[in-house]
Design a protein around this motif. Structure first.
Motif, mmCIF file in Angstrom:
data_model
loop_
_atom_site.group_PDB
_atom_site.id
_atom_site.type_symbol
_atom_site.label_atom_id
_atom_site.label_comp_id
_atom_site.label_asym_id
_atom_site.label_seq_id
_atom_site.Cartn_x
_atom_site.Cartn_y
_atom_site.Cartn_z
ATOM 1 N N GLU A 80 4.449 -4.953 -7.734
ATOM 2 C CA GLU A 80 4.874 -4.062 -6.659
ATOM 3 C C GLU A 80 4.325 -2.656 -6.868
ATOM 4 O OE1 GLU A 80 6.841 -2.662 -3.225
ATOM 5 O OE2 GLU A 80 6.310 -4.670 -3.923
ATOM 6 N N MET A 81 4.366 -2.162 -8.100
ATOM 7 C CA MET A 81 3.906 -0.800 -8.378
ATOM 8 C C MET A 81 2.390 -0.682 -8.233
ATOM 9 S SD MET A 81 6.326 0.169 -11.642
ATOM 10 C CE MET A 81 5.436 1.680 -11.969
ATOM 11 N N LEU A 82 1.659 -1.673 -8.765
ATOM 12 C CA LEU A 82 0.198 -1.618 -8.691
ATOM 13 C C LEU A 82 -0.304 -1.707 -7.258
ATOM 14 C CD1 LEU A 82 -0.800 -3.873 -11.734
ATOM 15 C CD2 LEU A 82 -1.164 -1.411 -11.515
ATOM 16 N N SER A 83 0.267 -2.651 -6.500
ATOM 17 C CA SER A 83 -0.181 -2.827 -5.118
ATOM 18 C C SER A 83 0.358 -1.731 -4.211
ATOM 19 C CB SER A 83 0.255 -4.200 -4.594
ATOM 20 O OG SER A 83 1.665 -4.340 -4.656
ATOM 21 N N GLY A 84 1.559 -1.216 -4.533
ATOM 22 C CA GLY A 84 2.167 -0.187 -3.701
ATOM 23 C C GLY A 84 1.415 1.129 -3.752
ATOM 24 N N LYS A 85 0.853 1.465 -4.905
ATOM 25 C CA LYS A 85 0.099 2.708 -5.051
ATOM 26 C C LYS A 85 -1.319 2.598 -4.500
ATOM 27 C CE LYS A 85 2.617 4.407 -9.099
ATOM 28 N NZ LYS A 85 2.522 4.776 -10.536
ATOM 29 N N GLY A 86 -1.713 1.375 -4.173
ATOM 30 C CA GLY A 86 -3.042 1.184 -3.605
ATOM 31 C C GLY A 86 -4.154 1.212 -4.631
ATOM 32 N N SER A 87 -3.777 1.249 -5.939
ATOM 33 C CA SER A 87 -4.808 1.285 -6.975
ATOM 34 C C SER A 87 -5.484 -0.062 -7.147
ATOM 35 C CB SER A 87 -4.186 1.721 -8.307
ATOM 36 O OG SER A 87 -3.112 0.855 -8.670
ATOM 37 N N ILE A 88 -4.821 -1.105 -6.707
ATOM 38 C CA ILE A 88 -5.380 -2.450 -6.809
ATOM 39 C C ILE A 88 -4.759 -3.325 -5.725
ATOM 40 C CG2 ILE A 88 -3.624 -3.205 -8.460
ATOM 41 C CD1 ILE A 88 -5.773 -4.919 -9.812
ATOM 42 N N ARG A 89 -5.526 -4.250 -5.181
ATOM 43 C CA ARG A 89 -5.005 -5.137 -4.147
ATOM 44 C C ARG A 89 -3.917 -6.032 -4.714
ATOM 45 N NH1 ARG A 89 -10.101 -7.994 -1.490
ATOM 46 N NH2 ARG A 89 -8.491 -9.602 -1.362
ATOM 47 N N GLU A 90 -2.949 -6.385 -3.853
ATOM 48 C CA GLU A 90 -1.818 -7.180 -4.316
ATOM 49 C C GLU A 90 -2.260 -8.530 -4.868
ATOM 50 O OE1 GLU A 90 2.542 -7.779 -2.590
ATOM 51 O OE2 GLU A 90 1.092 -9.020 -1.519
ATOM 52 N N ASP A 91 -3.176 -9.216 -4.173
ATOM 53 C CA ASP A 91 -3.606 -10.524 -4.643
ATOM 54 C C ASP A 91 -4.321 -10.425 -5.991
ATOM 55 O OD1 ASP A 91 -5.746 -9.198 -3.517
ATOM 56 O OD2 ASP A 91 -6.675 -11.004 -2.684
ATOM 57 N N SER A 92 -5.026 -9.320 -6.205
ATOM 58 C CA SER A 92 -5.697 -9.115 -7.489
ATOM 59 C C SER A 92 -4.682 -8.890 -8.598
ATOM 60 C CB SER A 92 -6.653 -7.915 -7.412
ATOM 61 O OG SER A 92 -7.644 -8.122 -6.428
ATOM 62 N N ALA A 93 -3.660 -8.066 -8.319
ATOM 63 C CA ALA A 93 -2.606 -7.806 -9.309
ATOM 64 C C ALA A 93 -1.869 -9.096 -9.670
ATOM 65 C CB ALA A 93 -1.617 -6.776 -8.761
ATOM 66 N N ILE A 94 -1.594 -9.919 -8.658
ATOM 67 C CA ILE A 94 -0.906 -11.196 -8.897
ATOM 68 C C ILE A 94 -1.769 -12.104 -9.760
ATOM 69 C CG2 ILE A 94 -0.049 -13.304 -7.800
ATOM 70 C CD1 ILE A 94 0.669 -11.531 -5.369
ATOM 71 N N GLY A 95 -3.056 -12.198 -9.418
ATOM 72 C CA GLY A 95 -3.964 -13.049 -10.181
ATOM 73 C C GLY A 95 -4.079 -12.631 -11.628
ATOM 74 N N ILE A 96 -4.118 -11.319 -11.867
ATOM 75 C CA ILE A 96 -4.234 -10.811 -13.237
ATOM 76 C C ILE A 96 -2.992 -11.150 -14.046
ATOM 77 C CG2 ILE A 96 -4.314 -8.700 -14.625
ATOM 78 C CD1 ILE A 96 -6.060 -7.501 -12.360
ATOM 79 N N LEU A 97 -1.808 -10.827 -13.498
ATOM 80 C CA LEU A 97 -0.568 -11.084 -14.223
ATOM 81 C C LEU A 97 -0.309 -12.577 -14.380
ATOM 82 C CD1 LEU A 97 1.728 -8.296 -12.747
ATOM 83 C CD2 LEU A 97 0.842 -8.467 -15.063
ATOM 84 N N TRP A 98 -0.695 -13.371 -13.388
ATOM 85 C CA TRP A 98 -0.553 -14.826 -13.441
ATOM 86 C C TRP A 98 -1.297 -15.372 -14.668
ATOM 87 C CZ3 TRP A 98 -0.169 -18.163 -8.537
ATOM 88 C CH2 TRP A 98 -0.242 -19.519 -8.835
ATOM 89 N N SER A 99 -2.589 -15.049 -14.767
ATOM 90 C CA SER A 99 -3.424 -15.598 -15.842
ATOM 91 C C SER A 99 -3.068 -15.008 -17.200
ATOM 92 C CB SER A 99 -4.897 -15.355 -15.530
ATOM 93 O OG SER A 99 -5.146 -13.980 -15.298
#
Length: 278
Positions: A80-99
């Protein structure tokens, strides 16, 4: 009828039935928010990243479910914080934390001294291993979840359907979203033993998606999601008791078939209505 008589004879089977009812209630309510807000991919990311907490907890000699809970909540907030600040796309943040979560979990499990724990029970679940303590914790969570839905129902539904409108009505959308993400994370962790990490996303989404085929209001989708989830898990338990296959996997198969049937019925009804209207 053997299954229903055996419920009263074997405590582990009674625990499984009670846990399935509590899990269905939690997943039906939380799953409706996930489907309406289109957070399916996010819930998948939280689910799989929680495995990192399981691995770390094993390494430190702590309760793996506690580790998964902490990791899942932090992952939800991180996305939520990464995607909310616009520093990274939400799907990218999810993919990173997922893996990363899955990788961290595997590494710490194999770094744990002594016998490596059986990962299958966490990845694919085993509802027959649910204990009384698991049931008490899940029941307490369901009570808190129900209370939150009753007290903050209007704010939650406004946020789920239209965040901008909710903000214009004075709803603290970000706070509501963070609270619901916390509920999603906890629902995921507390139901890992029911169907496991790999299959849990199906239990969170398929009941709500199926209910949305014939329901129009948020409340009706939520109620029918719970009903569908209860039916699917109990049916899976009954069948698995007879043919000795994992109940969690069977529950997903039942849910998928229910979705397919309702989808076909809806298309047939729509076609028939058009033909009558000509």
């Amino acid at each position: 009828m053997d299954f229903f008589t055996e419920i009263f004879q074997y405590s582990f089977l009674a625990n499984a039935v009670i846990a399935s009812l509590l899990a269905a209630f939690a997943c039906g309510i939380v799953g409706t928010y996930i489907v309406v807000r289109r957070l399916v991919f996010l819930s998948g990311g939280i689910t799989h990243s929680s495995f990192g907490g399981i691995g770390i907890a094993y390494y430190l000699g702590l309760d793996p479910i506690l580790g998964a809970a902490v990791f899942a909540v932090l992952s939800a907030f991180g996305i939520e914080m990464l995607s909310g600040k616009g520093s990274i796309r939400e799907d990218s943040a999810i993919g990173i934390l997922w893996s990363v979560g899955m990788a961290v979990g595997v590494i710490f499990v194999f770094l744990t001294p002594g016998y490596a724990p059986n990962l299958m029970s966490f990845l694919f679940g085993n509802i027959l291993l649910v204990t009384t303590d698991n049931i008490v914790i899940l029941a307490a969570f369901d009570v808190v979840l129900l209370a939150a839905m009753v007290i903050f129902y209007r704010a939650i539904i406004y946020t789920a359907l239209d965040g901008e409108y909710a903000a214009s009505r004075g709803v603290r959308v970000r706070l509501v979203n963070l609270a619901m993400l916390t509920m999603i994370a906890l629902a995921i962790v507390l139901n890992i033993k029911v169907v496991g990490i790999v299959l849990l996303v199906s239990l969170l989404t398929l009941p709500a998606v199926t209910a949305s085929q014939f329901c129009r209001s948020y409340k009706s989708i939520m109620v029918w999601s719970v009903v569908i989830a209860v039916f699917s898990i109990l049916a899976a338990l009954a069948v698995s008791n007879s043919i000795d296959v994992p109940a969690g996997a069977l529950a997903v198969i039942v849910l998928a078939n229910l979705f397919f049937v309702t989808k076909c019925v809806k298309k047939i009804a729509t076609f028939a209505k058009k033909q009558i209207g000509r």
